[in-house]
Design an enzyme around this catalytic site. Structure first.
Site, PDB file in Angstrom:
ATOM      1  N   ILE A 144      -8.000   7.106  -0.763  1.00  0.00           N
ATOM      2  CA  ILE A 144      -8.023   5.819  -0.376  1.00  0.00           C
ATOM      3  C   ILE A 144      -8.052   4.666   0.496  1.00  0.00           C
ATOM      4  O   ILE A 144      -8.155   5.539   1.501  1.00  0.00           O
ATOM      5  CB  ILE A 144      -6.103   5.271  -0.461  1.00  0.00           C
ATOM      6  N   SER A 145      -9.264   4.232   0.815  1.00  0.00           N
ATOM      7  CA  SER A 145      -9.797   3.162   1.487  1.00  0.00           C
ATOM      8  C   SER A 145      -9.221   3.188   2.292  1.00  0.00           C
ATOM      9  O   SER A 145      -7.875   2.350   2.339  1.00  0.00           O
ATOM     10  CB  SER A 145     -10.909   2.652   0.931  1.00  0.00           C
ATOM     11  N   GLN A 146      -9.477   2.559   3.443  1.00  0.00           N
ATOM     12  CA  GLN A 146      -8.524   2.046   4.879  1.00  0.00           C
ATOM     13  C   GLN A 146      -8.230   0.116   4.078  1.00  0.00           C
ATOM     14  O   GLN A 146      -9.412  -0.288   3.551  1.00  0.00           O
ATOM     15  CB  GLN A 146      -9.445   1.941   6.410  1.00  0.00           C
ATOM     16  N   PHE A 198     -17.855   6.384   1.905  1.00  0.00           N
ATOM     17  CA  PHE A 198     -16.752   6.982   0.542  1.00  0.00           C
ATOM     18  C   PHE A 198     -17.820   8.228  -0.026  1.00  0.00           C
ATOM     19  O   PHE A 198     -18.476   8.517   0.112  1.00  0.00           O
ATOM     20  CB  PHE A 198     -17.721   5.664  -0.736  1.00  0.00           C
ATOM     21  N   ARG A 219       1.060  -1.489   0.450  1.00  0.00           N
ATOM     22  CA  ARG A 219      -0.045   0.215  -0.189  1.00  0.00           C
ATOM     23  C   ARG A 219       0.838   1.560  -0.201  1.00  0.00           C
ATOM     24  O   ARG A 219       0.662   2.339  -0.656  1.00  0.00           O
ATOM     25  CB  ARG A 219      -0.856  -0.274   1.077  1.00  0.00           C
TER      26      ARG A 219
END
Length: 213
Positions: free
Chosen positions: A60-62, A203, A34
């Site tokens: 950027i999503s967890q 989101f 990541r």
């Protein structure tokens, strides 16, 4: 900043503790660093389980949410997958280890360019990234075995459902505001659509049209 062995152990432990237990999903996430997808100020937080800002006002999503979405999608080795919302490219990179072919689209050309550089660096040849309005899907390549949205819609978009194969799965956040959203899994059956609610999420909204860089 590269992931060392200790970071990796902690990263995988956190994923498991948040409900990501599928072995193939964990293996794919272990292969994608990541840290490669986060630049600047936030790079040192790349391995924490939190969303982080990227270019164009996006995030950027967890990792645990990426893991849960990937797990729910249940991608098979012969599958063709559409991702709407390339963002940093992290989710598409994870999917590339599970699917035969990944198509990823984003309304921001800059994000697609930056993601493509990372895909090239990682030698991920089975990803096709395009700057288009993803709310209408990708009819030229339809139908898809799996579709993933990384932006929230009020309802599963009709054009995307139409591009999903019978027996296919779509995973997406739905909700009318950025405070109350649910991650849902939609399975397209001969008899209709089957919905499963997975968890609460947050989101950015799915927006029609191309973004200004």
């Amino acid at each position: 900043m590269a992931m060392d062995a200790e970071d990796q152990m902690q990263f995988l432990y956190t994923l498991r503790s948040k409900g990501v237990t599928d072995a193939r999903t964990l293996s794919a996430m272990e292969k994608v660093d990541r840290g490669m997808f986060i630049q600047g100020l936030f790079a040192e937080r790349a391995y924490e389980d939190m969303p982080l800002p990227i270019s164009c006002g996006q995030t950027i999503s967890q990792p645990s949410v990426v893991g849960l979405m990937t797990q729910a999608l249940n991608v098979q080795p012969r599958d063709k997958v559409l991702e709407v919302g390339t963002g940093s490219g992290y989710q598409a990179a994870v999917l590339s280890y599970l699917a035969r072919r990944v198509y990823t689209v984003d309304r921001y050309a800059r994000l697609v360019r930056e993601a493509q550089v990372r895909f090239n660096q990682l030698d991920l040849a089975n990803i096709t990234a395009m700057a288009i309005d993803g709310s209408f899907g990708l009819p030229d390549q339809a139908p898809f075995d799996r579709i993933l949205l990384t932006a929230a819609a009020e309802d599963p978009p009709g054009p995307l459902l139409a591009q999903l194969k019978t027996g296919g799965i779509m995973v997406l956040p739905v909700g009318q505001s950025d405070t109350v959203q649910s991650l849902i899994k939609v399975t397209k059956l001969e008899s209709g659509l089957e919905y499963e609610e997975l968890r609460s999420v947050r989101f950015v909204p799915l927006v029609e049209g191309m973004g200004q860089e």
